[in-house]
Enzyme design. Structure first.
Site, PDB file in Angstrom:
ATOM      1  N   TYR A  25      32.197  45.429  39.032  1.00  0.00           N
ATOM      2  CA  TYR A  25      32.545  44.410  40.037  1.00  0.00           C
ATOM      3  C   TYR A  25      32.046  44.851  41.411  1.00  0.00           C
ATOM      4  CZ  TYR A  25      35.626  40.919  42.349  1.00  0.00           C
ATOM      5  OH  TYR A  25      36.133  39.863  43.080  1.00  0.00           O
ATOM      6  N   SER A  27      34.017  39.902  48.207  1.00  0.00           N
ATOM      7  CA  SER A  27      35.370  40.433  48.040  1.00  0.00           C
ATOM      8  C   SER A  27      35.459  41.653  48.923  1.00  0.00           C
ATOM      9  CB  SER A  27      35.554  40.843  46.573  1.00  0.00           C
ATOM     10  OG  SER A  27      36.666  41.701  46.415  1.00  0.00           O
TER      11      SER A  27
HETATM   12  N1  LIG Z   1      41.476  36.015  43.408  1.00  0.00           N
HETATM   13  C1  LIG Z   1      41.273  37.050  44.194  1.00  0.00           C
HETATM   14  O1  LIG Z   1      42.238  37.792  44.514  1.00  0.00           O
HETATM   15  C2  LIG Z   1      39.906  37.343  44.735  1.00  0.00           C
HETATM   16  C3  LIG Z   1      39.773  38.420  45.631  1.00  0.00           C
HETATM   17  C4  LIG Z   1      38.515  38.707  46.140  1.00  0.00           C
HETATM   18  C5  LIG Z   1      37.425  37.941  45.800  1.00  0.00           C
HETATM   19  N2  LIG Z   1      37.590  36.927  44.900  1.00  0.00           N
HETATM   20  C6  LIG Z   1      36.391  36.152  44.576  1.00  0.00           C
HETATM   21  O2  LIG Z   1      36.665  34.768  44.728  1.00  0.00           O
HETATM   22  C7  LIG Z   1      35.837  34.011  43.850  1.00  0.00           C
HETATM   23  C8  LIG Z   1      36.690  33.031  43.057  1.00  0.00           C
HETATM   24  O3  LIG Z   1      37.579  33.778  42.234  1.00  0.00           O
HETATM   25  P1  LIG Z   1      38.944  33.184  41.669  1.00  0.00           P
HETATM   26  O4  LIG Z   1      40.011  34.119  42.067  1.00  0.00           O
HETATM   27  O5  LIG Z   1      39.069  31.758  41.957  1.00  0.00           O
HETATM   28  O6  LIG Z   1      38.671  33.444  40.099  1.00  0.00           O
HETATM   29  P2  LIG Z   1      38.983  32.539  38.831  1.00  0.00           P
HETATM   30  O7  LIG Z   1      40.210  31.719  39.033  1.00  0.00           O
HETATM   31  O8  LIG Z   1      38.921  33.472  37.662  1.00  0.00           O
HETATM   32  O9  LIG Z   1      37.736  31.564  38.805  1.00  0.00           O
HETATM   33  C9  LIG Z   1      36.455  32.004  38.451  1.00  0.00           C
HETATM   34  C10 LIG Z   1      35.541  30.805  38.424  1.00  0.00           C
HETATM   35  O10 LIG Z   1      34.250  31.235  37.980  1.00  0.00           O
HETATM   36  C11 LIG Z   1      33.817  30.367  36.943  1.00  0.00           C
HETATM   37  N3  LIG Z   1      32.968  31.064  35.981  1.00  0.00           N
HETATM   38  C12 LIG Z   1      33.228  32.201  35.309  1.00  0.00           C
HETATM   39  N4  LIG Z   1      32.230  32.471  34.446  1.00  0.00           N
HETATM   40  C13 LIG Z   1      31.314  31.474  34.589  1.00  0.00           C
HETATM   41  C14 LIG Z   1      30.077  31.190  33.975  1.00  0.00           C
HETATM   42  N5  LIG Z   1      29.560  31.971  33.006  1.00  0.00           N
HETATM   43  N6  LIG Z   1      29.408  30.079  34.347  1.00  0.00           N
HETATM   44  C15 LIG Z   1      29.917  29.254  35.293  1.00  0.00           C
HETATM   45  N7  LIG Z   1      31.094  29.476  35.919  1.00  0.00           N
HETATM   46  C16 LIG Z   1      31.780  30.579  35.560  1.00  0.00           C
HETATM   47  C17 LIG Z   1      35.105  29.893  36.263  1.00  0.00           C
HETATM   48  O11 LIG Z   1      34.899  28.627  35.651  1.00  0.00           O
HETATM   49  P3  LIG Z   1      34.883  28.330  34.081  1.00  0.00           P
HETATM   50  O12 LIG Z   1      35.741  29.355  33.410  1.00  0.00           O
HETATM   51  O13 LIG Z   1      35.415  26.921  33.979  1.00  0.00           O
HETATM   52  O14 LIG Z   1      33.438  28.431  33.740  1.00  0.00           O
HETATM   53  C18 LIG Z   1      36.020  29.731  37.470  1.00  0.00           C
HETATM   54  O15 LIG Z   1      35.846  28.464  38.034  1.00  0.00           O
HETATM   55  C19 LIG Z   1      35.102  35.039  42.997  1.00  0.00           C
HETATM   56  O16 LIG Z   1      33.818  35.259  43.521  1.00  0.00           O
HETATM   57  C20 LIG Z   1      35.930  36.279  43.144  1.00  0.00           C
HETATM   58  O17 LIG Z   1      35.200  37.458  42.900  1.00  0.00           O
HETATM   59  C21 LIG Z   1      38.792  36.607  44.369  1.00  0.00           C
END
Ligand SMILES: NC(=O)c1ccc[n+]([C@@H]2O[C@H](COP(=O)([O-])OP(=O)(O)OC[C@H]3O[C@@H](n4cnc5c(N)ncnc54)[C@H](OP(=O)(O)O)[C@@H]3O)[C@@H](O)[C@H]2O)c1
Length: 265
Positions: free
Chosen positions: A147, A134
């Site tokens: 984070y 991120s």
């Molecule tokens: N969205 C943004 O603006 C943003 C910005 C910068 C970086 N990121 C990064 O992008 C990546 C994806 O984020 P996202 O925005 O798609 O978030 P999200 O929609 O909240 O998805 C998070 C994912 O992680 C999985 N997860 C959470 N806890 C888990 C566990 N204990 N075991 C296995 N899986 C787990 C969830 O699946 P389940 O709940 O089904 O287990 C879900 O598939 C992350 O690394 C995040 O830090 C996102």
């Protein structure tokens, strides 16, 4: 030689999330067989129902035994370590258990998955590890300390791994998204950005993953130039950039994001 995606096997963690689903679709569109993993079984089954060549696999990455079982005896050509908890909020608002879960899911699991998969890739002379960090892995701020710790950790790990793998045919890329609209942990929080702060889409992140694999780029930002430049400048002048961010409203924004993400600890 970059990993050939057509016919390869890619393992994507966090496949039920906003960005994970886009990554699964992008890899699938390039002809990869995708192992899609997360905890929510129904969403994984739906993804596998929509796309052929997608195998759903349930695992809880906060459980060390699940992490081992996920890759045991499997051939994986491309790992996309994308799963994460938002881990937002000030340090004192976390329980010890919440801190451990964030460290385990966001940092420990990607390192152990890479450790388990890299030797096979090196032996075959091809493969790729992609880590989704991120911009919070380059720029730290109040209300994101836990984070930040995990995402800065991934940055160091990913860059070092890319160096360690030089000359092996195996690559490593760390991707740094800024604020992502439409789906994912920021969009789900419902927080509103100050005027003028730009966003990118989950598909932009997925395309960066593909680019990273095709070109073995060590690091790729997925953010408007202003945000990405701020994050780079933070590396030289953290206090200056923090002061600017505070004046632009970073503290109330961090509070709104943490409130909206409280259910994802
Ligand atoms: N969205 C943004 O603006 C943003 C910005 C910068 C970086 N990121 C990064 O992008 C990546 C994806 O984020 P996202 O925005 O798609 O978030 P999200 O929609 O909240 O998805 C998070 C994912 O992680 C999985 N997860 C959470 N806890 C888990 C566990 N204990 N075991 C296995 N899986 C787990 C969830 O699946 P389940 O709940 O089904 O287990 C879900 O598939 C992350 O690394 C995040 O830090 C996102």
């Amino acid at each position: 030689m970059p990993a050939q995606l057509k016919g390869s096997t890619a393992l994507v963690t966090g496949a039920t999330g906003g960005i994970g689903q886009a990554i699964v679709r992008a890899l699938h569109a390039r002809g990869a067989n995708v192992i899609a993993t997360a905890r929510r079984t129904e969403m994984l089954d739906q993804l596998a129902g929509d796309l052929d060549r997608v195998e759903p696999l349930v695992a809880d990455l906060s459980d060390a035994a699940d992490v081992v079982a996920l890759v045991f005896g499997r051939r994986v050509d491309v790992l996309v370590a994308n799963a994460a908890l938002p881990a937002s909020g000030r340090l004192e608002s976390f329980s010890d258990e919440e801190i451990d879960r964030a460290l385990d899911v966001n940092l420990r699991a990607p390192i152990h998955l890479a450790r388990a998969l890299v030797p096979g890739m090196v032996e075959r002379g091809t493969g790729h590890i992609v880590l989704i960090s991120s911009l919070s892995g380059k720029m730290a701020s109040a209300g994101a300390s836990v984070y930040n710790a995990t995402k800065f950790g991934l940055r160091g790990f990913g860059f070092a791994l890319n160096e360690e793998l030089r000359g092996t045919g195996v690559g490593a890329t760390t991707v740094f998204p800024g604020f992502i609209r439409e789906a994912g942990m920021f969009a789900d929080s419902g927080a509103r950005l100050p005027r003028g702060v730009g966003t990118r889409t989950p598909e932009d992140v997925a395309q960066a993953v593909i680019r990273g694999i095709d070109r073995n780029r060590p690091e790729i930002d997925v953010a408007p130039l202003s945000l990405a430049s701020g994050a780079r400048l933070f590396g030289f002048a953290p206090r200056l950039v923090s002061g600017i961010n505070r004046r632009l409203g970073a503290d109330p924004l961090a509070e709104a994001i943490a409130k909206g993400q409280r259910d994802k600890r």
